[in-house]
Design a protein around this motif. Structure first.
Motif, PDB file in Angstrom:
ATOM      1  N   ASP A 195       3.057  -3.925   1.479  1.00  0.00           N
ATOM      2  CA  ASP A 195       3.955  -3.146   2.336  1.00  0.00           C
ATOM      3  C   ASP A 195       3.474  -1.701   2.334  1.00  0.00           C
ATOM      4  OD1 ASP A 195       5.580  -1.305   0.552  1.00  0.00           O
ATOM      5  OD2 ASP A 195       6.111  -3.210  -0.367  1.00  0.00           O
ATOM      6  N   VAL A 239       5.586   1.076   2.408  1.00  0.00           N
ATOM      7  CA  VAL A 239       6.682   1.993   2.094  1.00  0.00           C
ATOM      8  C   VAL A 239       6.176   3.216   1.345  1.00  0.00           C
ATOM      9  CG1 VAL A 239       8.873   2.237   0.855  1.00  0.00           C
ATOM     10  CG2 VAL A 239       8.382   0.136   2.127  1.00  0.00           C
ATOM     11  N   SER A 272       7.669  -3.292   7.210  1.00  0.00           N
ATOM     12  CA  SER A 272       8.021  -2.252   6.236  1.00  0.00           C
ATOM     13  C   SER A 272       9.021  -1.250   6.789  1.00  0.00           C
ATOM     14  CB  SER A 272       6.759  -1.492   5.797  1.00  0.00           C
ATOM     15  OG  SER A 272       5.809  -2.337   5.202  1.00  0.00           O
ATOM     16  N   ALA A 275      12.810  -0.836   5.153  1.00  0.00           N
ATOM     17  CA  ALA A 275      12.820  -0.198   3.834  1.00  0.00           C
ATOM     18  C   ALA A 275      12.343   1.245   3.925  1.00  0.00           C
ATOM     19  CB  ALA A 275      11.944  -0.988   2.865  1.00  0.00           C
ATOM     20  N   ALA A 276      11.353   1.506   4.770  1.00  0.00           N
ATOM     21  CA  ALA A 276      10.811   2.858   4.898  1.00  0.00           C
ATOM     22  C   ALA A 276      11.856   3.823   5.440  1.00  0.00           C
ATOM     23  CB  ALA A 276       9.585   2.840   5.808  1.00  0.00           C
ATOM     24  N   THR A 324      13.887   7.034   3.238  1.00  0.00           N
ATOM     25  CA  THR A 324      13.421   8.384   3.563  1.00  0.00           C
ATOM     26  C   THR A 324      14.440   9.092   4.440  1.00  0.00           C
ATOM     27  OG1 THR A 324      12.212   7.595   5.516  1.00  0.00           O
ATOM     28  CG2 THR A 324      10.992   7.692   3.434  1.00  0.00           C
TER      29      THR A 324
END
Length: 452
Positions: free
Chosen positions: A92, A94, A133, A136-137, A141
């Motif tokens: 991934d 991330v 991804s 989750a990214a 953030t």
């Protein structure tokens, strides 16, 4: 050379009509940061961004003070991360998003765009990893924005990507449910994406761009609205000429700021994007421009024609003011970011279908639309497919930024704050498109793509 009258007019626009530079966006190429070792790649990315953008915020604030022109945001766009991370053999990406977020925080910018992939004709391994991804990214953030281009007029529509993005949007909303699905406000699905767009969430630094550049996004719905109101019931030719002259003045100011910033930062000036980008502030609404033209409420019959006139006149005025117009350039119609659009939705004048019709003639597409939280991934994919089809057939950029607001139903509101505003939850059709979006493959390019 600006005359005293022009200077006073600009001051009035700033003080009374919400004129601002919406963003100075520094584009940075990360192509030389690719590395099989992901930790080394991320270190290169962080070091390059913080080195090149170290003075971006300070220069923007300096110009704003000197000229008295508000510069709302300072932003960064980077090479699509799918191109940079692909050689790292990560499962991934991330870690790359976290690096971008840390670099953006270090230099003090509002957003950083480029957690992106271009998959209009198919996926590479890196593209798939980046797209999966995204939830989750964006949940992990605060400043990172993501975009995926799923269609072009030349290639057609990658329906596998469209369906995948429906599922990604749902997961992103779920992961940011406590913020009303805020992650989806930082995610755009495109057709015919431009490589030099300074506006978020869709900005990235295209592969045809230089090592580093400055792009500027201007905004002035309040200025245009007041100009339209002043001409009263004049004929359409006069109305269009008024908008064109106003856009000329706004664009010229934007290019002045962009060139000053580029010079002081020691990088090339790229483009000025002359889009009319609204905010939730009173008097800073594209919908209110259309209503000043004679519509009782934005969304009623005649709205698409009014928007077409507005968009065309803005482009003509901007093109006369600068030889470096780019990005999206025209009129944005985001729902949550425009007080007039919100009123139109709440009053029953503006539906999702009418917004889709309006996107045929505006700059972008279905933007900052909130729908019920239980809207299926398949329905979201079908909405994306409809919108990107408009872009493909009409050879224009279109996009979808849609938020299936967790736990919300039609008539509720979801609040994001700041420039993102609040969105009334809009109804979607109850009938299924599941079998259509699940077919897979690619919708072929239209015959008008064969222009060579």
């Amino acid at each position: 050379m600006l005359t005293l009258a022009e200077i006073m007019e600009t001051i009035k626009m700033v003080q009374e009509e919400n004129l601002d530079i919406r963003t100075i966006t520094m584009g940075i190429s990360l192509r030389d940061c690719a590395d099989p070792d992901p930790k080394r790649a991320c270190r290169k990315i962080y070091d390059k961004i913080t080195r090149l953008a170290s003075r971006l915020v300070a220069v923007g604030e300096e110009i704003s003070r000197e000229y008295g022109i508000p510069i709302v945001h300072k932003r960064i766009s980077v090479t699509p991360i799918s191109l940079i991370a692909e050689c790292s053999r990560q499962e991934d990406y991330v870690e790359y998003a976290l690096t971008l977020d840390a670099a953006a925080a270090a230099v003090g910018v509002n957003f950083i765009g480029g957690f992106s992939a271009l998959v209009h004709k198919g996926f590479t391994g890196g593209d798939r990893i980046l797209i999966t991804s995204i939830p989750a990214a964006l949940a992990g953030t605060g400043r990172v924005c993501a975009s995926v281009n799923v269609a072009t007029t030349r290639a057609g529509i990658n329906m596998d990507a469209v369906y995948l993005m429906g599922r990604v949007i749902k997961e992103t909303a779920a992961r940011t449910a406590e913020q009303g699905g805020l992650g989806c406000a930082k995610l755009v699905v495109f057709s015919n994406v431009p490589e030099d767009n300074p506006f978020m969430a869709g900005a990235f630094h295209g592969v045809g761009e230089p090592e580093c550049t400055i792009n500027v996004g201007v905004s002035g719905p309040g200025v245009v609205k007041n100009a339209v109101a002043r001409v009263g019931n004049a004929d359409f030719g006069t109305l269009a000429e008024t908008v064109k002259k106003t856009a000329f003045k706004i664009t010229r100011m934007g290019e002045l700021v962009g060139r000053l910033a580029a010079e002081r930062l020691g990088v090339p000036f790229g483009i000025v994007d002359l889009s009319l980008a609204p905010t939730p502030a009173v008097g800073d609404s594209v919908a209110e421009i259309l209503e000043a033209m004679g519509l009782e409420r934005c969304g009623t019959h005649g709205t698409t024609a009014a928007l077409a006139l507005l968009n065309d006149a803005v482009k003509k005025g901007g093109a006369m003011a600068s030889s470096y117009v780019g990005g999206l350039s025209g009129a944005f119609i985001p729902v949550s970011e425009d007080a007039g659009m919100i009123r139109a939705v709440e009053g029953g004048a503006l539906s999702l279908d009418k917004l889709e019709a309006m996107t045929c003639v505006c700059s972008v597409g279905l933007d900052m639309i909130a729908v019920p939280g239980d809207t299926s991934a398949e329905t979201i994919a079908a909405i994306i497919a409809d919108e990107v089809a408009i872009g493909v057939i009409n050879n224009k950029t279109t996009a979808v930024r849609i938020i299936p607001a967790p736990g919300k139903k039609v008539g509720d509101k979801v609040t994001f704050g700041g420039l993102l505003g609040e969105a009334p939850v809009m109804a979607v059709h109850p009938f299924s498109a599941d079998n259509f979006v699940r077919r897979g493959g690619r919708i072929p390019a239209p015959i008008q793509s064969l222009t060579n």
